[in-house]
Scaffold this motif. Structure first.
Motif, PDB file in Angstrom:
ATOM      1  N   GLY A 180       0.812  -1.213   0.000  1.00  0.00           N
ATOM      2  CA  GLY A 180       0.000   0.000   0.000  1.00  0.00           C
ATOM      3  C   GLY A 180       0.842   1.258   0.000  1.00  0.00           C
ATOM      4  N   GLU A 181       1.897   1.276   0.821  1.00  0.00           N
ATOM      5  CA  GLU A 181       2.782   2.448   0.853  1.00  0.00           C
ATOM      6  C   GLU A 181       3.486   2.623  -0.487  1.00  0.00           C
ATOM      7  OE1 GLU A 181       5.446   1.855   4.103  1.00  0.00           O
ATOM      8  OE2 GLU A 181       3.939   2.219   5.647  1.00  0.00           O
ATOM      9  N   ILE A 182       3.943   1.521  -1.068  1.00  0.00           N
ATOM     10  CA  ILE A 182       4.627   1.590  -2.359  1.00  0.00           C
ATOM     11  C   ILE A 182       3.665   2.067  -3.443  1.00  0.00           C
ATOM     12  CG2 ILE A 182       5.741   0.177  -4.134  1.00  0.00           C
ATOM     13  CD1 ILE A 182       6.884  -1.541  -1.824  1.00  0.00           C
ATOM     14  N   ALA A 183       2.401   1.641  -3.348  1.00  0.00           N
ATOM     15  CA  ALA A 183       1.400   2.036  -4.345  1.00  0.00           C
ATOM     16  C   ALA A 183       1.149   3.542  -4.349  1.00  0.00           C
ATOM     17  CB  ALA A 183       0.097   1.288  -4.092  1.00  0.00           C
ATOM     18  N   VAL A 184       1.332   4.191  -3.225  1.00  0.00           N
ATOM     19  CA  VAL A 184       1.133   5.647  -3.183  1.00  0.00           C
ATOM     20  C   VAL A 184       2.064   6.342  -4.162  1.00  0.00           C
ATOM     21  CG1 VAL A 184       1.350   7.716  -1.749  1.00  0.00           C
ATOM     22  CG2 VAL A 184       0.291   5.642  -0.805  1.00  0.00           C
ATOM     23  N   GLU A 185       3.330   5.940  -4.145  1.00  0.00           N
ATOM     24  CA  GLU A 185       4.301   6.523  -5.073  1.00  0.00           C
ATOM     25  C   GLU A 185       3.999   6.114  -6.508  1.00  0.00           C
ATOM     26  OE1 GLU A 185       7.705   8.313  -6.798  1.00  0.00           O
ATOM     27  OE2 GLU A 185       6.590   8.704  -4.947  1.00  0.00           O
TER      28      GLU A 185
END
Length: 493
Positions: free
Chosen positions: A230-235
């Motif tokens: 999820g955190e990686i998807a933000v970028e």
């Protein structure tokens, strides 16, 4: 960040340009299956003057910040492209992000578009053997001469940008500028662009793509992008532009939620694998697999894909949906792509270094898996496509990856593992890799050969000992660099 460029060395580009097919033990390692079909990874230029000029350009680019050293800003790219007259606006584009499968998906998209008589430009990274692979025109890596000319054309503007900014343009930023300029100069009808890392701040993210493709997201580059999908998807969601169409491969739930939220914010249309498109049927076939794909415009039956692994079938579904979206199918109008053209395109797809067979008797397979998620699908693909009675692994990995997770994914399928290292400074040493491998495999299953040529020779010898070629094989993996160097050693390229 400071300007001491030599403090961080980029393993994806800082290669030994003199690496060639070499003697391993008492014989030269080489393929027994002939010249690779389809577009090939280019060898060094035959003309000594062109070769020299290409090496000089490579060294100039390598003198900049490597693509593994980032400054989260698009200011330098925007400044450079403004000086160049914004070449990236001269053609429409399809933008691709994700963790694994980006390059294979890009190659499939490119092949499909070319089959419909569109002139294509493709920008991907890293390269397997030659830096010219990163910029392709009509499915073929840009000629060395043209690569050198393109750098000469934009170099004055790169230097002007350097002088006006706090930091000089990085290796990846300069190369991205070259790609966009080369595509405009060609000119291309459409560009297929793979992000280097992430999305929002990636140097490629100065294009306004009508189609954004997101391949499966998993954990990689966690020090820069985040510790969860999820955190990686933000970028990575940063490539989704206003009113675009998003082609979303199957994702972890938290990553999918981030992508859907971003799409709502910018009024983008989302097509999800497993919902609006996907793989309907898949059967193993000689030399690949036979598929039925459900696209945005209907079903496409009897699709032969000459690549191995379920993951490549899913990449094919994503690529098909992306091309349909580019042509407006599923949104502006109904209908589907011409089935015969689609069949012809997929049947001609190649993806060097992705479950690629480069030798027979014993069979040697190359795969560029470099993180645990990639290793899992590679292990599944090898198990499904090859009936090996015994599989020997040759692994050379980068020190900044989850090496333990990588090895654990391969442990069930490797009878023995030969640990080695490639020629780049980012490579984990063979001794350090061996220490982890012993913990995963046990001491009796681990062989240490620091030189890659010796490692290949050792693995082939172990495979040959299995009942005189009776079903044993070798898988070379762990890094794109390791695979690229092995490809040279085995006579490809």
């Amino acid at each position: 960040m400071d300007d001491r460029f030599d403090e961080i060395v980029d393993a994806e580009t800082n290669r030994d340009p003199d690496l060639a097919v070499i003697e391993a033990g008492s014989r030269t390692l080489r393929t027994q299956s002939g010249t690779p079909q389809g577009d090939q990874v280019p060898a060094r230029p035959a003309d000594p003057e062109v070769d020299k000029a290409l090496r000089e350009v490579e060294q100039e680019l390598l003198g900049r910040w490597p693509e593994t050293k980032l400054d989260p800003s698009l200011v330098r790219m925007e400044a450079l492209l403004d000086l160049l007259g914004d070449p990236q606006r001269a053609y429409p584009s399809i933008h691709i992000t994700g963790t694994n499968g980006k390059t294979s998906t890009a190659r499939m998209i490119e092949t499909l578009l070319g089959a419909f008589e569109l002139r294509t430009g493709r920008y991907t990274s890293p390269h397997v053997q030659s830096i010219t692979e990163r910029i392709s025109l009509d499915g073929v890596p840009i000629a060395a001469e043209r690569f050198v000319e393109t750098w000469a054309d934009i170099k004055p503007y790169v230097e002007m940008t350097d002088a006006s900014q706090e930091h000089r343009l990085s290796f990846f930023e300069a190369l991205t500028g070259m790609a966009y300029a080369a595509f405009a100069d060609a000119p291309v009808d459409v560009a297929v662009v793979e992000v280097g890392m992430g999305g929002s701040w990636d140097a490629t993210n100065v294009i306004e793509s009508s189609v954004a493709v997101v391949t499966p997201i998993s954990l990689d580059h966690t020090d820069r992008l985040g510790n969860t999908p999820g955190e990686i998807a933000v970028e990575k969601s940063g490539i989704i532009k206003q009113d675009a169409t998003v082609i979303l491969a199957q994702q972890p739930v938290d990553a999918a939620q981030v992508m859907l939220k971003k799409a709502v914010e910018v009024n983008a249309t989302v097509a999800r694998e497993g919902m609006e498109f996907g793989v309907t049927t898949r059967e193993i076939a000689v030399g690949g697999q036979q598929l039925t794909l459900r696209g945005l415009g209907g079903e496409y039956e009897e699709i032969f894909l000459p690549l191995y692994g379920a993951h490549q079938a899913h990449n094919a579904a994503v690529a098909l949906a992306a091309v349909e979206a580019f042509f407006g199918i599923g949104a502006q109008h109904a209908g589907s792509l011409d089935i015969e053209t689609v069949r012809k395109a997929f049947a001609s797809v190649t993806s060097p270094g992705r479950l690629e067979v480069v030798r027979r008797s014993p069979t040697v397979v190359l795969d560029a898996a470099h993180n645990p998620a990639g290793a899992v699908v590679t292990a599944a693909g090898v198990t499904e496509a090859f009936n090996f009675s015994r599989l020997i692994g040759v692994v050379g990995a980068s020190g900044d990856k989850d090496v333990r997770g990588l090895l654990e994914a391969f442990e069930p399928i490797f009878a023995e593992i030969v640990v080695t290292q490639n020629s780049t400074p980012r490579a984990m040493s063979a001794d350090d890799l061996a220490a982890i491998a012993v913990e995963v495999f046990g001491d009796e299953r681990v062989v240490v050969e620091p030189r890659l040529d010796d490692a290949l020779e050792a693995a082939i010898t172990l495979a040959e000992e299995e009942d005189e070629y009776a079903g044993a094989g070798v898988l070379v993996t762990g890094s794109v660099i390791t695979v690229g160097e092995a490809r040279l050693l085995l006579g490809r390229g």
